[in-house]
Design a protein around this motif. Structure first.
Motif, PDB file in Angstrom:
ATOM      1  N   VAL A 275       8.705   0.328   3.022  1.00  0.00           N
ATOM      2  CA  VAL A 275       8.339   1.442   3.900  1.00  0.00           C
ATOM      3  C   VAL A 275       7.366   0.901   4.943  1.00  0.00           C
ATOM      4  O   VAL A 275       6.340   0.333   4.605  1.00  0.00           O
ATOM      5  N   ARG A 276       7.734   1.094   6.208  1.00  0.00           N
ATOM      6  CA  ARG A 276       6.869   0.715   7.325  1.00  0.00           C
ATOM      7  C   ARG A 276       6.318   1.995   7.938  1.00  0.00           C
ATOM      8  O   ARG A 276       7.082   2.892   8.291  1.00  0.00           O
ATOM      9  N   ILE A 277       5.001   2.038   8.076  1.00  0.00           N
ATOM     10  CA  ILE A 277       4.346   3.211   8.631  1.00  0.00           C
ATOM     11  C   ILE A 277       3.629   2.796   9.910  1.00  0.00           C
ATOM     12  O   ILE A 277       2.875   1.821   9.920  1.00  0.00           O
ATOM     13  N   THR A 278       3.898   3.541  10.984  1.00  0.00           N
ATOM     14  CA  THR A 278       3.199   3.326  12.246  1.00  0.00           C
ATOM     15  C   THR A 278       2.555   4.640  12.672  1.00  0.00           C
ATOM     16  O   THR A 278       2.976   5.721  12.255  1.00  0.00           O
ATOM     17  N   ALA A 279       1.522   4.516  13.488  1.00  0.00           N
ATOM     18  CA  ALA A 279       0.871   5.689  14.076  1.00  0.00           C
ATOM     19  C   ALA A 279       0.766   5.430  15.569  1.00  0.00           C
ATOM     20  O   ALA A 279       0.212   4.406  15.984  1.00  0.00           O
ATOM     21  N   ASP A 280       1.342   6.315  16.356  1.00  0.00           N
ATOM     22  CA  ASP A 280       1.396   6.141  17.813  1.00  0.00           C
ATOM     23  C   ASP A 280       1.978   4.783  18.186  1.00  0.00           C
ATOM     24  O   ASP A 280       1.514   4.117  19.107  1.00  0.00           O
ATOM     25  N   GLY A 281       2.979   4.341  17.423  1.00  0.00           N
ATOM     26  CA  GLY A 281       3.659   3.083  17.714  1.00  0.00           C
ATOM     27  C   GLY A 281       2.946   1.837  17.230  1.00  0.00           C
ATOM     28  O   GLY A 281       3.472   0.733  17.348  1.00  0.00           O
ATOM     29  N   GLN A 282       1.762   1.990  16.651  1.00  0.00           N
ATOM     30  CA  GLN A 282       0.988   0.846  16.159  1.00  0.00           C
ATOM     31  C   GLN A 282       1.148   0.733  14.648  1.00  0.00           C
ATOM     32  O   GLN A 282       1.104   1.743  13.946  1.00  0.00           O
ATOM     33  N   PRO A 283       1.336  -0.485  14.112  1.00  0.00           N
ATOM     34  CA  PRO A 283       1.530  -0.618  12.670  1.00  0.00           C
ATOM     35  C   PRO A 283       0.294  -0.211  11.871  1.00  0.00           C
ATOM     36  O   PRO A 283      -0.821  -0.545  12.231  1.00  0.00           O
ATOM     37  N   VAL A 284       0.536   0.544  10.809  1.00  0.00           N
ATOM     38  CA  VAL A 284      -0.527   0.938   9.885  1.00  0.00           C
ATOM     39  C   VAL A 284      -0.354   0.183   8.573  1.00  0.00           C
ATOM     40  O   VAL A 284      -1.302  -0.379   8.040  1.00  0.00           O
ATOM     41  N   ALA A 285       0.878   0.166   8.042  1.00  0.00           N
ATOM     42  CA  ALA A 285       1.116  -0.514   6.758  1.00  0.00           C
ATOM     43  C   ALA A 285       2.592  -0.823   6.582  1.00  0.00           C
ATOM     44  O   ALA A 285       3.457  -0.096   7.076  1.00  0.00           O
ATOM     45  N   THR A 286       2.852  -1.891   5.865  1.00  0.00           N
ATOM     46  CA  THR A 286       4.191  -2.206   5.367  1.00  0.00           C
ATOM     47  C   THR A 286       4.048  -2.339   3.860  1.00  0.00           C
ATOM     48  O   THR A 286       3.273  -3.167   3.375  1.00  0.00           O
ATOM     49  N   LEU A 287       4.763  -1.487   3.140  1.00  0.00           N
ATOM     50  CA  LEU A 287       4.637  -1.406   1.688  1.00  0.00           C
ATOM     51  C   LEU A 287       5.972  -1.745   1.046  1.00  0.00           C
ATOM     52  O   LEU A 287       7.019  -1.440   1.596  1.00  0.00           O
ATOM     53  N   GLU A 288       5.923  -2.338  -0.131  1.00  0.00           N
ATOM     54  CA  GLU A 288       7.160  -2.699  -0.832  1.00  0.00           C
ATOM     55  C   GLU A 288       6.978  -2.487  -2.328  1.00  0.00           C
ATOM     56  O   GLU A 288       5.922  -2.761  -2.881  1.00  0.00           O
ATOM     57  N   THR A 289       8.053  -2.001  -2.951  1.00  0.00           N
ATOM     58  CA  THR A 289       8.050  -1.805  -4.404  1.00  0.00           C
ATOM     59  C   THR A 289       9.487  -1.822  -4.906  1.00  0.00           C
ATOM     60  O   THR A 289      10.430  -1.746  -4.125  1.00  0.00           O
ATOM     61  N   SER A 290       9.645  -1.895  -6.211  1.00  0.00           N
ATOM     62  CA  SER A 290      10.969  -1.794  -6.824  1.00  0.00           C
ATOM     63  C   SER A 290      11.175  -0.375  -7.322  1.00  0.00           C
ATOM     64  O   SER A 290      10.237   0.261  -7.832  1.00  0.00           O
ATOM     65  N   VAL A 291      12.399   0.117  -7.198  1.00  0.00           N
ATOM     66  CA  VAL A 291      12.721   1.447  -7.682  1.00  0.00           C
ATOM     67  C   VAL A 291      12.753   1.407  -9.214  1.00  0.00           C
ATOM     68  O   VAL A 291      13.362   0.524  -9.803  1.00  0.00           O
ATOM     69  N   GLU A 292      12.066   2.376  -9.814  1.00  0.00           N
ATOM     70  CA  GLU A 292      12.048   2.475 -11.265  1.00  0.00           C
ATOM     71  C   GLU A 292      12.848   3.693 -11.709  1.00  0.00           C
ATOM     72  O   GLU A 292      12.930   4.675 -10.980  1.00  0.00           O
ATOM     73  N   ALA A 293      13.419   3.610 -12.888  1.00  0.00           N
ATOM     74  CA  ALA A 293      14.149   4.753 -13.447  1.00  0.00           C
ATOM     75  C   ALA A 293      13.158   5.848 -13.810  1.00  0.00           C
ATOM     76  O   ALA A 293      12.062   5.569 -14.300  1.00  0.00           O
ATOM     77  N   GLY A 294      13.531   7.097 -13.553  1.00  0.00           N
ATOM     78  CA  GLY A 294      12.619   8.211 -13.797  1.00  0.00           C
ATOM     79  C   GLY A 294      12.797   8.885 -15.077  1.00  0.00           C
ATOM     80  O   GLY A 294      13.388   8.763 -16.001  1.00  0.00           O
TER      81      GLY A 294
END
Length: 148
Positions: A129-148
């Motif tokens: 997941v890449r999150i930007t605010a007003d076009g500027q990078p805030v965070a790039t996050l990564e994880t593995s999907v887990e069974a619920g």
């Protein structure tokens, strides 16, 4: 003749120095993104992002881009929202259109990816997941999907 040239060079130097100082001290036109510590989790079809610390984030200025195993989702969440193509209705927290526009420390924003969106979230796949605010990078996050 030499004193006139010297005075002229001195005047040019002073004008240039003033221009450089004005540019350096003048108002900045660049938008500084919020500085925030965020964490990501993904379980079955739900993606959750927790604001763990730092600046509040104006959700109206945020863009979220989700990829699964490096491939962007066909439909991306346009936050804030309540019902959007490719997502199940009713995101929670600040991503919900009925919420406050400010994402604060301690709040979790989550949304559920619909089965019609591709690629699908399946246990073991990697979500970025890449999150930007007003076009500027805030965070790039990564994880593995887990069974619920």
């Amino acid at each position: 003749m030499a004193p006139v040239a010297g005075v002229l060079l001195l005047a040019i130097t002073v004008v240039l120095a003033g221009g450089v100082a004005a540019a350096a001290l003048g108002p900045s036109t660049a938008t500084v993104p919020p500085s925030a510590v965020l964490s990501l989790s993904a379980t079955d079809d739900r993606i959750a992002i927790r604001h763990r610390g730092g600046d509040p984030i104006d959700v109206a200025a945020v863009t979220v881009c989700v990829s699964v195993d490096g491939e962007p989702l066909d439909e991306q969440p346009s936050v804030p929202f309540f019902s959007a193509a490719g997502f199940r209705p009713g995101p929670t927290g600040p991503f919900n259109a009925a919420s406050d526009d400010t994402w604060r420390v301690g709040e979790t924003a989550s949304f559920r990816v619909a089965d019609t969106n591709d690629p699908t979230l399946e246990p073991g796949r990697t979500v970025t997941v890449r999150i930007t605010a007003d076009g500027q990078p805030v965070a790039t996050l990564e994880t593995s999907v887990e069974a619920g």
